[in-house]
Design a protein around this motif. Structure first.
Motif, PDB file in Angstrom:
ATOM      1  N   ASP A 100       0.826  -1.209   0.000  1.00 46.20           N
ATOM      2  CA  ASP A 100       0.000   0.000   0.000  1.00 46.20           C
ATOM      3  C   ASP A 100       0.860   1.259   0.000  1.00 46.20           C
ATOM      4  OD1 ASP A 100      -2.340  -1.479  -0.037  1.00 46.20           O
ATOM      5  OD2 ASP A 100      -2.587  -1.449   2.144  1.00 46.20           O
ATOM      6  N   LYS A 150      -6.512   2.363  -7.426  1.00 50.21           N
ATOM      7  CA  LYS A 150      -6.407   0.902  -7.423  1.00 50.21           C
ATOM      8  C   LYS A 150      -7.746   0.245  -7.781  1.00 50.21           C
ATOM      9  CE  LYS A 150      -4.568   0.492  -3.210  1.00 50.21           C
ATOM     10  NZ  LYS A 150      -3.860  -0.119  -2.073  1.00 50.21           N
ATOM     11  N   SER A 153      -8.666  -7.133  -6.560  1.00 50.21           N
ATOM     12  CA  SER A 153      -8.138  -7.677  -5.305  1.00 50.21           C
ATOM     13  C   SER A 153      -7.278  -8.915  -5.511  1.00 50.21           C
ATOM     14  CB  SER A 153      -9.299  -8.009  -4.358  1.00 50.21           C
ATOM     15  OG  SER A 153     -10.194  -8.905  -5.000  1.00 50.21           O
ATOM     16  N   ASN A 154      -7.085  -9.357  -6.758  1.00 50.94           N
ATOM     17  CA  ASN A 154      -6.158 -10.463  -7.010  1.00 50.94           C
ATOM     18  C   ASN A 154      -4.747  -9.899  -7.135  1.00 50.94           C
ATOM     19  OD1 ASN A 154      -8.300 -12.257  -7.103  1.00 50.94           O
ATOM     20  ND2 ASN A 154      -8.549 -12.068  -9.317  1.00 50.94           N
ATOM     21  N   PRO A 160      -2.812  -3.725  -8.728  1.00 51.95           N
ATOM     22  CA  PRO A 160      -4.088  -3.008  -8.818  1.00 51.95           C
ATOM     23  C   PRO A 160      -4.048  -1.696  -9.612  1.00 51.95           C
ATOM     24  CG  PRO A 160      -3.675  -3.747  -6.558  1.00 51.95           C
ATOM     25  CD  PRO A 160      -2.396  -3.915  -7.317  1.00 51.95           C
ATOM     26  N   GLU A 173      -7.334  -7.572 -11.510  1.00 54.01           N
ATOM     27  CA  GLU A 173      -8.701  -7.979 -11.849  1.00 54.01           C
ATOM     28  C   GLU A 173      -8.724  -9.242 -12.717  1.00 54.01           C
ATOM     29  OE1 GLU A 173     -11.395  -4.051 -12.048  1.00 54.01           O
ATOM     30  OE2 GLU A 173      -9.661  -3.922 -13.358  1.00 54.01           O
TER      31      GLU A 173
END
Length: 203
Positions: A100, A150, A153-154, A160, A173
């Motif tokens: 992140d 972003k 979640s894969n 992202p 995605e």
């Protein structure tokens, strides 16, 4: 008798990805990660290139475990940042593996870059080293562009915010199997699979 092949990683996402690629393609090979072997001191990734870092990690794994080892080094190269973060991708924010924080810093650095100049590529170098001294390195890249927020979640890392060329979804995605088929790591390891098959059959 199965052959053990060490994938020199502790990243569970990466290990799952590489296992999917290798286990079906090289039958009879048991793929293990660093959590499956006795711990050894891991040297810092001091190479200037992805290939140097991949070789460094694979050589070190062989030295401590005496198993044939595969290691990869990969990262994101951003056109507007002259190829950075590159080999520093995993620690771009100063904290290794903080996806992140790394992504937020990167997006902040290119916030003023217009959409048409937000080209980027994921690059992967995959190295195979065996106890008898065989060394092979293959490199691949996955071109695309960076978006501003972003999506998906894969995946992990910068997935992202990366939209591969020819697609309108981010790599986060994509279904895992589709990502494997398209990605820089998928391409590098697909190229390495016949080399692995040849080398491991000879053991």
């Amino acid at each position: 008798m199965s052959t053990r092949l060490l994938l020199a990683t502790r990243n569970p996402g990466k290990l799952a990805e590489l296992r999917r690629l290798l286990e079906s393609a090289v039958p009879g090979v048991e793929v293990v990660g660093l959590r499956d072997v006795p711990a050894y001191p891991e040297a810092p990734e001091t190479g200037a290139t992805f290939a140097e870092n991949a070789l460094l990690k694979a050589r070190e794994a062989v030295r401590y475990t005496d198993l044939p080892a595969v290691a990869d080094d990969s990262g994101l190269t951003v056109d507007a940042l002259n190829g950075m973060p590159g080999v520093l991708s995993a620690r771009w924010s100063g904290r290794h593996g903080d996806d992140d924080a790394n992504t937020a810093l990167l997006l902040g650095q290119i916030a003023d870059v217009p959409d048409e100049r937000r080209g980027a590529a994921f690059v992967c170098a995959a190295a195979l080293v065996t106890p008898d001294g065989t060394e092979r390195v293959l490199e691949a890249q996955w071109r695309g562009r960076l978006i501003r927020e972003k999506r998906g979640s894969n995946g992990f890392g910068y997935d992202p915010v990366f939209v591969p060329e020819g697609l309108d979804v981010t790599s986060a995605e994509l279904a895992p199997e589709e990502k494997d088929a398209r990605s820089h790591r998928g391409q590098a390891f697909a190229a390495l699979v016949p080399v692995l098959a040849e080398v491991l059959r000879g053991r």
